[in-house]
Design a protein around this motif. Structure first.
Motif, PDB file in Angstrom:
ATOM      1  N   THR A 329      45.355 -20.073  29.064  1.00 21.92           N
ATOM      2  CA  THR A 329      44.673 -21.074  28.251  1.00 21.92           C
ATOM      3  C   THR A 329      43.377 -20.501  27.707  1.00 21.92           C
ATOM      4  OG1 THR A 329      45.604 -22.871  29.561  1.00 21.92           O
ATOM      5  CG2 THR A 329      43.673 -23.393  28.226  1.00 21.92           C
ATOM      6  N   LEU A 330      43.122 -20.735  26.434  1.00 21.62           N
ATOM      7  CA  LEU A 330      41.901 -20.258  25.790  1.00 21.62           C
ATOM      8  C   LEU A 330      40.800 -21.300  25.920  1.00 21.62           C
ATOM      9  CD1 LEU A 330      40.600 -18.075  23.871  1.00 21.62           C
ATOM     10  CD2 LEU A 330      41.265 -19.589  22.000  1.00 21.62           C
ATOM     11  N   TYR A 331      39.623 -20.852  26.368  1.00 28.53           N
ATOM     12  CA  TYR A 331      38.442 -21.711  26.436  1.00 28.53           C
ATOM     13  C   TYR A 331      37.410 -21.184  25.446  1.00 28.53           C
ATOM     14  CZ  TYR A 331      40.664 -22.788  30.896  1.00 28.53           C
ATOM     15  OH  TYR A 331      41.576 -23.120  31.862  1.00 28.53           O
ATOM     16  N   GLN A 332      36.819 -22.078  24.697  1.00 35.47           N
ATOM     17  CA  GLN A 332      35.836 -21.659  23.707  1.00 35.47           C
ATOM     18  C   GLN A 332      34.408 -21.767  24.213  1.00 35.47           C
ATOM     19  OE1 GLN A 332      36.685 -23.708  20.018  1.00 35.47           O
ATOM     20  NE2 GLN A 332      38.466 -22.423  19.610  1.00 35.47           N
ATOM     21  N   THR A 333      34.211 -22.437  25.351  1.00 37.18           N
ATOM     22  CA  THR A 333      32.872 -22.513  25.947  1.00 37.18           C
ATOM     23  C   THR A 333      32.970 -22.241  27.440  1.00 37.18           C
ATOM     24  OG1 THR A 333      32.935 -24.887  26.487  1.00 37.18           O
ATOM     25  CG2 THR A 333      32.210 -24.268  24.251  1.00 37.18           C
ATOM     26  N   ALA A 334      31.911 -21.665  27.995  1.00 38.06           N
ATOM     27  CA  ALA A 334      31.881 -21.371  29.426  1.00 38.06           C
ATOM     28  C   ALA A 334      31.898 -22.651  30.252  1.00 38.06           C
ATOM     29  CB  ALA A 334      30.643 -20.546  29.746  1.00 38.06           C
ATOM     30  N   GLU A 335      31.302 -23.710  29.718  1.00 32.38           N
ATOM     31  CA  GLU A 335      31.248 -24.970  30.457  1.00 32.38           C
ATOM     32  C   GLU A 335      32.656 -25.508  30.717  1.00 32.38           C
ATOM     33  OE1 GLU A 335      29.365 -24.185  27.897  1.00 32.38           O
ATOM     34  OE2 GLU A 335      27.434 -24.017  28.929  1.00 32.38           O
ATOM     35  N   VAL A 336      33.506 -25.454  29.688  1.00 35.04           N
ATOM     36  CA  VAL A 336      34.883 -25.928  29.849  1.00 35.04           C
ATOM     37  C   VAL A 336      35.630 -25.033  30.834  1.00 35.04           C
ATOM     38  CG1 VAL A 336      37.089 -26.294  28.673  1.00 35.04           C
ATOM     39  CG2 VAL A 336      34.952 -26.998  27.571  1.00 35.04           C
ATOM     40  N   ALA A 337      35.423 -23.728  30.736  1.00 36.62           N
ATOM     41  CA  ALA A 337      36.086 -22.794  31.649  1.00 36.62           C
ATOM     42  C   ALA A 337      35.723 -23.099  33.100  1.00 36.62           C
ATOM     43  CB  ALA A 337      35.707 -21.356  31.293  1.00 36.62           C
ATOM     44  N   LYS A 338      34.453 -23.340  33.358  1.00 42.47           N
ATOM     45  CA  LYS A 338      34.009 -23.624  34.724  1.00 42.47           C
ATOM     46  C   LYS A 338      34.548 -24.957  35.214  1.00 42.47           C
ATOM     47  CE  LYS A 338      29.783 -20.909  34.158  1.00 42.47           C
ATOM     48  NZ  LYS A 338      28.296 -20.907  34.127  1.00 42.47           N
ATOM     49  N   LEU A 339      34.591 -25.945  34.340  1.00 44.61           N
ATOM     50  CA  LEU A 339      35.080 -27.266  34.728  1.00 44.61           C
ATOM     51  C   LEU A 339      36.541 -27.204  35.139  1.00 44.61           C
ATOM     52  CD1 LEU A 339      34.553 -30.305  34.978  1.00 44.61           C
ATOM     53  CD2 LEU A 339      35.197 -30.530  32.566  1.00 44.61           C
ATOM     54  N   THR A 340      37.354 -26.457  34.414  1.00 41.05           N
ATOM     55  CA  THR A 340      38.777 -26.371  34.748  1.00 41.05           C
ATOM     56  C   THR A 340      38.990 -25.686  36.099  1.00 41.05           C
ATOM     57  OG1 THR A 340      38.984 -24.329  33.457  1.00 41.05           O
ATOM     58  CG2 THR A 340      39.532 -26.384  32.351  1.00 41.05           C
ATOM     59  N   VAL A 341      38.134 -24.717  36.421  1.00 38.58           N
ATOM     60  CA  VAL A 341      38.215 -24.083  37.736  1.00 38.58           C
ATOM     61  C   VAL A 341      37.879 -25.102  38.822  1.00 38.58           C
ATOM     62  CG1 VAL A 341      37.249 -22.316  39.245  1.00 38.58           C
ATOM     63  CG2 VAL A 341      37.726 -21.780  36.856  1.00 38.58           C
ATOM     64  N   GLN A 342      36.798 -25.840  38.636  1.00 36.86           N
ATOM     65  CA  GLN A 342      36.377 -26.836  39.619  1.00 36.86           C
ATOM     66  C   GLN A 342      37.439 -27.913  39.827  1.00 36.86           C
ATOM     67  OE1 GLN A 342      32.638 -28.312  38.120  1.00 36.86           O
ATOM     68  NE2 GLN A 342      31.715 -26.265  38.077  1.00 36.86           N
ATOM     69  N   GLN A 343      38.206 -28.193  38.781  1.00 36.20           N
ATOM     70  CA  GLN A 343      39.250 -29.213  38.870  1.00 36.20           C
ATOM     71  C   GLN A 343      40.565 -28.665  39.424  1.00 36.20           C
ATOM     72  OE1 GLN A 343      39.325 -30.459  34.767  1.00 36.20           O
ATOM     73  NE2 GLN A 343      37.790 -32.064  35.081  1.00 36.20           N
ATOM     74  N   GLY A 344      40.610 -27.367  39.706  1.00 35.19           N
ATOM     75  CA  GLY A 344      41.816 -26.772  40.258  1.00 35.19           C
ATOM     76  C   GLY A 344      42.918 -26.548  39.252  1.00 35.19           C
ATOM     77  N   LYS A 345      42.576 -26.506  37.968  1.00 31.69           N
ATOM     78  CA  LYS A 345      43.575 -26.322  36.918  1.00 31.69           C
ATOM     79  C   LYS A 345      43.852 -24.847  36.618  1.00 31.69           C
ATOM     80  CE  LYS A 345      42.491 -30.698  34.606  1.00 31.69           C
ATOM     81  NZ  LYS A 345      42.029 -31.335  33.338  1.00 31.69           N
ATOM     82  N   VAL A 346      43.079 -23.953  37.217  1.00 32.41           N
ATOM     83  CA  VAL A 346      43.265 -22.517  37.026  1.00 32.41           C
ATOM     84  C   VAL A 346      43.630 -21.913  38.376  1.00 32.41           C
ATOM     85  CG1 VAL A 346      42.170 -20.356  36.342  1.00 32.41           C
ATOM     86  CG2 VAL A 346      41.608 -22.470  35.140  1.00 32.41           C
ATOM     87  N   ASP A 347      44.752 -21.206  38.431  1.00 32.84           N
ATOM     88  CA  ASP A 347      45.231 -20.657  39.701  1.00 32.84           C
ATOM     89  C   ASP A 347      44.489 -19.398  40.111  1.00 32.84           C
ATOM     90  OD1 ASP A 347      47.212 -22.670  39.902  1.00 32.84           O
ATOM     91  OD2 ASP A 347      48.494 -21.531  38.524  1.00 32.84           O
ATOM     92  N   PHE A 348      44.073 -18.632  39.136  1.00 30.75           N
ATOM     93  CA  PHE A 348      43.277 -17.435  39.397  1.00 30.75           C
ATOM     94  C   PHE A 348      42.242 -17.321  38.289  1.00 30.75           C
ATOM     95  CE2 PHE A 348      42.137 -13.034  38.648  1.00 30.75           C
ATOM     96  CZ  PHE A 348      41.818 -12.584  39.918  1.00 30.75           C
TER      97      PHE A 348
END
Length: 709
Positions: A329-348
């Motif tokens: 998945t492509l993220y255009q901002t670091a904030e969105v990237a970090k949020l998806t990690v915190q939500q468990g939506k990124v496996d690695f």
């Protein structure tokens, strides 16, 4: 030099240790969730857990394949593999399960096509591979190689029976096609990489011995060919190193030599060529990597599926990869990237690709139990942390003269409060440094002079001493003429050092810039940050128009000479862009043209180093290293290069070396190495030693694949 399938650097141990961190950092990379041991010693010699085996493992008696491939009309797995598949050598790997989907994310403000980080997961196109965080070189597509006595002729033996992801045979014709028809001088699509050039700048001759054997002949020694072949990830277009091969059977349809309907003007087809030849964004383009493109959307991301012809197996005979599909998945901002990690939506999540840093660890720890991930800290291998460099080729003469005076650069270095940066950005991890090549660099650990040379460079101008900085400014004739608290030029004109920054700069980079501006104010030097559009930043820097550069981190390695651009200006990306470009253009004949034209208006901008300058001396010594087949003598030449950086630098400055990089991994994802599994606890930052590709994500698997579909 004999015949080899592995090259060991084990005698040159990298001794840089990670300093104690904060309580939040100490809670990461625990033994909980670590993969099971496959046996081995701590040095990765093949009998312990840490690192990777340094001798080829036996070929399994039989092979297994993913259940998802059955019923697809494919040949039997043994017929899809080469005669001698690569047996994965990592000691931490356990036998896995097939199935499931892996969700990844990468950050890019300019689209998926330019998200080079997404390509750093796949090492399958490389003829040789780094092992043990750069301590060793092992086989890849090639299973062994040899050279003559002076390293001017290399014979590369590729695995017999290799196949592209569409089942078409791979042969050395695919390499010669790339080299002869695209990369060599005379074509506009690409330029030949350093591993194909001799020390004299002459392209080597590639000769097909047979379908699986390639001979490379140079007019001078080229001793680093195995290192070059292991560097980067190959097969990609962008920041990930040279392509080095194309599937000729597919790509020749876009080449005017093989398809008369294609325009002969390469400038008009180069964009099409790059798109068609990029396996990550073109589902039709075959690849040698473990995954192939299933779909691509430049605004959203990509979906990858298993390559049924991948040539790598485990010691148990399982053809990799274990996981069926990869969603990026492509993220255009670091904030969105970090949020998806915190939500468990990124496996690695590979933190460096998503601007996740040590400052995020505390927050990540608060989410990890609920979101089912763990935090791992791999060594960065950085030699600088966030770095700063002046442009020694700035067009305005009074600034250029000032920037080229080592007293000015040393004054800036001594006015920099590195302890504060180390505390606020790196949580007192790593070690404080003036700024050097990677702290894990081979040449620092070769005795007798390596360790002392490293310490001398590291300590050369790291001390925070505002009084000394002011004295050096005064020596240069800089003074506060109008009593505004800032220095002016000797003629009384305003002196302002700009820090250009791109809008997509990380928060860590911004914080480092702000600290630098604040530090310089205390010493009387006016620095200001200036925004530059991301789309034009690179062009402005390479043409010499920007005063300085930050938002970079030096982590090249595992030795100086594989990628020496930071210590010797060899291209237009570093601290002397026009002089670097002079060197880069030397083999094209352009250095003999436009001599009466202003260097900044030449095409491309370039200028010759002055005869007695430090840069001229650096280039001279570097050219000597390219002609020297004896490794010990090459180390001695590198020490001379370091000595120039100590005496005439700093040409670039840092604050903290070898701080940890943050990685998150789902608790059910196995074979992701923990810090203690790795021979050097990680070597994450260099693109030259591509992480996480060197840890072979194709071997990762789900303990419960059915729950991750």
């Amino acid at each position: 030099m004999g015949d080899s399938a592995y090259i060991s650097r084990r005698g040159f141990l990298y001794g840089v240790a990670l300093a104690a961190g904060s309580a939040a950092l100490a809670s990461c990379s625990s033994s909980g969730g670590s993969t099971k041991s496959a046996g081995g010693t701590a040095n990765g010699s093949g009998t312990g857990k840490a690192g990777s085996a340094t001798e080829p493992l036996p070929i399994p008696a039989s092979f297994s394949e993913a259940p998802a491939l059955k019923g697809k009309g494919l040949p039997a797995v043994k017929d899809r593999l080469p005669e001698n598949p690569l047996v994965l050598p990592h000691n931490w790997v356990e036998r896995g399960k097939y199935g499931g989907t892996l969700n990844l994310g990468v950050l890019s403000a300019t689209g998926m096509a330019s998200a080079s980080a997404s390509r750093e997961f796949y090492y399958g196109m490389s003829p040789t591979r780094w092992l043990n965080d750069g301590l060793d070189i092992g086989p890849g597509l090639a299973d062994h190689w040899s050279s003559n006595q002076d390293a001017s002729e290399w014979t590369i033996h590729f695995r017999k029976g290799l196949k592209w992801s569409d089942g078409h045979p791979f042969t050395v014709d695919d390499i010669i096609f790339w080299y002869e028809d695209i990369a060599k001088p005379g074509h506009n699509a690409q330029t030949p990489p350093p591993d194909t050039l001799s020390a004299k700048g002459t392209p080597c001759t590639m000769t097909k011995v047979d379908d699986s054997t390639l001979k490379m002949t140079y007019d001078a020694p080229q001793p680093l060919v195995p290192d070059y072949l292991a560097a980067w990830v190959k097969g990609n277009i962008g920041q990930n190193g040279p392509v080095w091969m194309y599937p000729k059977h597919y790509m020749k349809q876009f080449h005017p030599k093989y398809n008369k309907s294609v325009p002969k003007d390469w400038d008009s087809v180069a964009g099409l060529w790059e798109q068609k030849g990029d396996w990550l964004r073109n589902p039709d383009c075959p690849t040698m990597t473990g995954y192939r493109c299933k779909s691509f959307d430049n605004n959203k991301g990509a979906v990858l599926e298993r390559n049924p012809y991948y040539y790598v197996v485990t010691k148990d005979g399982d053809q990799l990869p274990y996981i069926d599909n990869v969603n990026i998945t492509l993220y255009q901002t670091a904030e969105v990237a970090k949020l998806t990690v915190q939500q468990g939506k990124v496996d690695f999540c590979h933190g460096p690709f998503n601007q996740i840093t040590l400052s995020d660890v505390s927050t990540l720890n608060s989410f990890k139990d609920k979101a089912n991930f763990k935090v791992i800290l791999w060594d960065s291998g950085s030699g600088t942390g966030e770095m700063f460099m002046l442009n020694l080729d700035y067009p305005e003469k009074k600034y250029r003269d000032l920037f080229n005076d080592k007293r000015f650069r040393k004054a800036i270095s001594h006015a920099s409060d590195r302890k504060t940066v180390n505390k606020t950005l790196y949580f007192e991890t790593g070690e404080i440094t003036t700024g050097t090549m990677s702290a894990k660099a081979l040449e620092y650990h070769v005795k007798p002079n390596g360790p002392s040379m490293y310490k001398s460079w590291r300590d050369s101008a790291k001390d925070y001493d505002v009084k000394k900085a002011k004295a050096l400014f005064a020596e240069l004739g800089l003074k506060d003429v109008n009593n505004d608290g800032y220095l002016e030029f000797p003629d009384g004109s305003k002196l302002t050092v700009e820090l250009p920054y791109s809008a997509d700069a990380s928060k860590t980079a911004q914080a480092a810039d702000d600290q630098l501006v604040s530090d310089m104010k205390k010493a009387g030097l006016r620095m200001v940050r200036r925004p530059v559009p991301p789309q034009s930043f690179g062009d402005q820097w390479t043409s010499g128009q920007l005063m300085a550069r930050t938002n970079w981190d030096l982590g090249d390695g595992p030795n100086f000479l594989v990628y020496p651009q930071q210590v010797v200006p060899l291209d237009n990306s570093r601290w002397a862009p026009l002089q670097g470009n002079w060197y880069a253009q030397a083999g094209t004949g352009k250095t003999k043209t436009e001599l009466s034209v202003d260097p900044w208006k030449r095409h491309p901008p370039r200028r010759e180093p002055e005869a007695d300058s430090p840069i001229a001396e650096l280039v001279k010594i570097y050219n000597q290293t390219k002609l020297e087949p004896d490794e010990t003598k090459r180390h001695q030449l590198v020490w001379k290069i370091i000595k120039i950086h100590i005496d005439e630098g700093p040409f670039f400055m840092g604050s903290t070396s070898n701080y940890p990089q943050v990685v998150t991994s789902h608790v059910d994802l196995r074979n992701v190495p923990e810090t203690e599994d790795l021979a050097q606890h990680g070597f994450v930052n260099p693109w030259v030693v591509p992480a996480p590709a060197v840890y072979d994500p194709e071997c990762w698997f789900w303990t419960n694949p059915d729950q991750h579909t």
